[in-house]
Motif scaffolding. Structure first.
Motif, PDB file in Angstrom:
ATOM      1  N   ALA A   1      45.153  38.971  40.291  1.00 49.86           N
ATOM      2  CA  ALA A   1      44.827  39.678  39.054  1.00 49.86           C
ATOM      3  C   ALA A   1      45.828  39.363  37.947  1.00 49.86           C
ATOM      4  O   ALA A   1      45.484  39.408  36.757  1.00 49.86           O
ATOM      5  CB  ALA A   1      44.800  41.186  39.316  1.00 49.86           C
ATOM      6  N   PHE A   2      47.053  39.024  38.330  1.00 49.71           N
ATOM      7  CA  PHE A   2      48.095  38.751  37.337  1.00 49.71           C
ATOM      8  C   PHE A   2      47.882  37.410  36.641  1.00 49.71           C
ATOM      9  O   PHE A   2      48.233  37.261  35.464  1.00 49.71           O
ATOM     10  CB  PHE A   2      49.465  38.763  38.023  1.00 49.71           C
ATOM     11  CG  PHE A   2      50.622  38.516  37.100  1.00 49.71           C
ATOM     12  CD1 PHE A   2      51.123  39.543  36.295  1.00 49.71           C
ATOM     13  CD2 PHE A   2      51.228  37.270  37.013  1.00 49.71           C
ATOM     14  CE1 PHE A   2      52.192  39.322  35.440  1.00 49.71           C
ATOM     15  CE2 PHE A   2      52.291  37.043  36.165  1.00 49.71           C
ATOM     16  CZ  PHE A   2      52.774  38.075  35.377  1.00 49.71           C
ATOM     17  N   PHE A   3      47.287  36.441  37.340  1.00 48.94           N
ATOM     18  CA  PHE A   3      47.149  35.108  36.749  1.00 48.94           C
ATOM     19  C   PHE A   3      46.288  35.106  35.488  1.00 48.94           C
ATOM     20  O   PHE A   3      46.716  34.572  34.452  1.00 48.94           O
ATOM     21  CB  PHE A   3      46.597  34.127  37.789  1.00 48.94           C
ATOM     22  CG  PHE A   3      46.332  32.767  37.227  1.00 48.94           C
ATOM     23  CD1 PHE A   3      47.376  31.949  36.819  1.00 48.94           C
ATOM     24  CD2 PHE A   3      45.031  32.301  37.069  1.00 48.94           C
ATOM     25  CE1 PHE A   3      47.135  30.693  36.277  1.00 48.94           C
ATOM     26  CE2 PHE A   3      44.780  31.056  36.540  1.00 48.94           C
ATOM     27  CZ  PHE A   3      45.838  30.243  36.136  1.00 48.94           C
ATOM     28  N   PRO A   4      45.059  35.670  35.475  1.00 51.83           N
ATOM     29  CA  PRO A   4      44.310  35.709  34.221  1.00 51.83           C
ATOM     30  C   PRO A   4      45.026  36.498  33.133  1.00 51.83           C
ATOM     31  O   PRO A   4      44.979  36.121  31.951  1.00 51.83           O
ATOM     32  CB  PRO A   4      42.979  36.381  34.617  1.00 51.83           C
ATOM     33  CG  PRO A   4      42.864  36.160  36.078  1.00 51.83           C
ATOM     34  CD  PRO A   4      44.258  36.209  36.592  1.00 51.83           C
ATOM     35  N   LEU A   5      45.675  37.601  33.510  1.00 56.17           N
ATOM     36  CA  LEU A   5      46.429  38.380  32.532  1.00 56.17           C
ATOM     37  C   LEU A   5      47.523  37.530  31.894  1.00 56.17           C
ATOM     38  O   LEU A   5      47.740  37.577  30.676  1.00 56.17           O
ATOM     39  CB  LEU A   5      47.016  39.613  33.218  1.00 56.17           C
ATOM     40  CG  LEU A   5      47.816  40.597  32.356  1.00 56.17           C
ATOM     41  CD1 LEU A   5      47.567  42.032  32.833  1.00 56.17           C
ATOM     42  CD2 LEU A   5      49.306  40.307  32.408  1.00 56.17           C
TER      43      LEU A   5
END
Length: 282
Positions: free
Chosen positions: A186-190
């Protein structure tokens, strides 16, 4: 005759002189033989298995030739295009390797590369210099990604295992490593939205006191955080033994409310973030 033979061998070995039956395993008493401490043994095996998996994962961090970077890059791409497919592969790993968490650190290594690239972009945009870049990069890696990730993963790990497991059984629990993998997914797209995509429009549209700057910057935050929550929801809903995982999506309602309030009061989150980073590294 066959049934009598099976019954004879299914019973415990006879006692000698009224004493308890001898254990076939050295150092094991009757309790260990007949399963009186099965729960303790199961927890011990689980701890040993988790330790072995963690040691194997950490041991491969510097063995780049053993990492599947092509597959990790595919996962990063599909986290934008179709994140459901990423978690279908997590289910396949459970079937083939009996674990939900990643056993290949290639995704973490590639994520570190993108953190490095985004840190260069931020440092150039904010004119941080070489020393400021190093401080900024370390902050983003160890605080924003790992530190916050450990807190979020631990929180979800506790909540899921305590309140959302349907019927607790052996092997049916949320691995902490899987909870951390969900955070990384979830952190990568953010990261890409807030640390790279925003920089293209920062000076042209966002870095000002006008409503347009607030609208563009805060909309990026809305999209990034919604992505984070949605991919987190997909991660836990992929586990067949969890219930009520849709409640994770309720957080999106709160984010939309804060977004609307930020536009009314002209809170520019992106300018605030840049100001925060500048004060921390200068």
């Amino acid at each position: 005759m066959m049934s009598n033979y099976g019954k004879a061998h299914a019973s415990p070995p006879p006692s000698v002189n009224g004493s308890p039956p001898m254990s076939p395993v050295p150092g094991a008493g009757p309790e260990q033989m007949w399963g009186a401490s099965t729960g303790d043994n199961t927890r011990l095996r689980a701890r040993l298995t988790a330790t072995a998996k963690r040691s194997k994962y950490l041991g491969r961090l510097l063995k780049f030739r053993q990492m599947d970077f092509e597959y990790a890059f595919w996962q990063m791409l599909y986290l934008f295009v179709s994140p459901q497919k990423v978690y279908r592969n997590f289910q396949y790993r459970k079937q083939t390797k009996d674990q939900w968490a990643r056993d290949d650190p290639a995704f973490l290594v590639l994520l570190s590369f993108w953190l490095f690239v985004s840190s260069i972009g931020f440092s150039l945009s904010l004119h941080l210099g070489i020393t400021g870049f190093i401080k900024f990069f370390l902050w983003v890696v160890f605080v924003d990604c790992i530190g916050v990730g450990i807190l979020i993963a631990s929180l979800f790990w506790l909540i899921m295992n305590r309140y959302m497991i349907t019927m607790p059984r052996r092997g049916q629990d949320v691995e902490w490593g899987y909870a951390f993998d969900v955070h990384l997914n979830a952190f990568f797209p953010l990261l890409m939205i807030l640390h790279l995509f925003q920089l293209v429009f920062y000076y042209a549209l966002i870095d000002n006191d006008r409503f347009v700057g607030c609208l563009v910057g805060n909309t990026c935050w809305l999209i990034a955080l919604t992505y984070y929550i949605y991919i987190t929801f997909l991660g836990y809903s992929a586990l067949p033994f969890l219930k009520n995982t849709r409640s994770i999506l309720f957080a999106i309602t709160g984010i939309i409310l804060v977004y609307l309030l930020s536009l009314i009061f002209k809170w520019n989150f992106t300018r605030g973030l840049c100001s925060f980073y500048t004060k921390r590294v200068m």
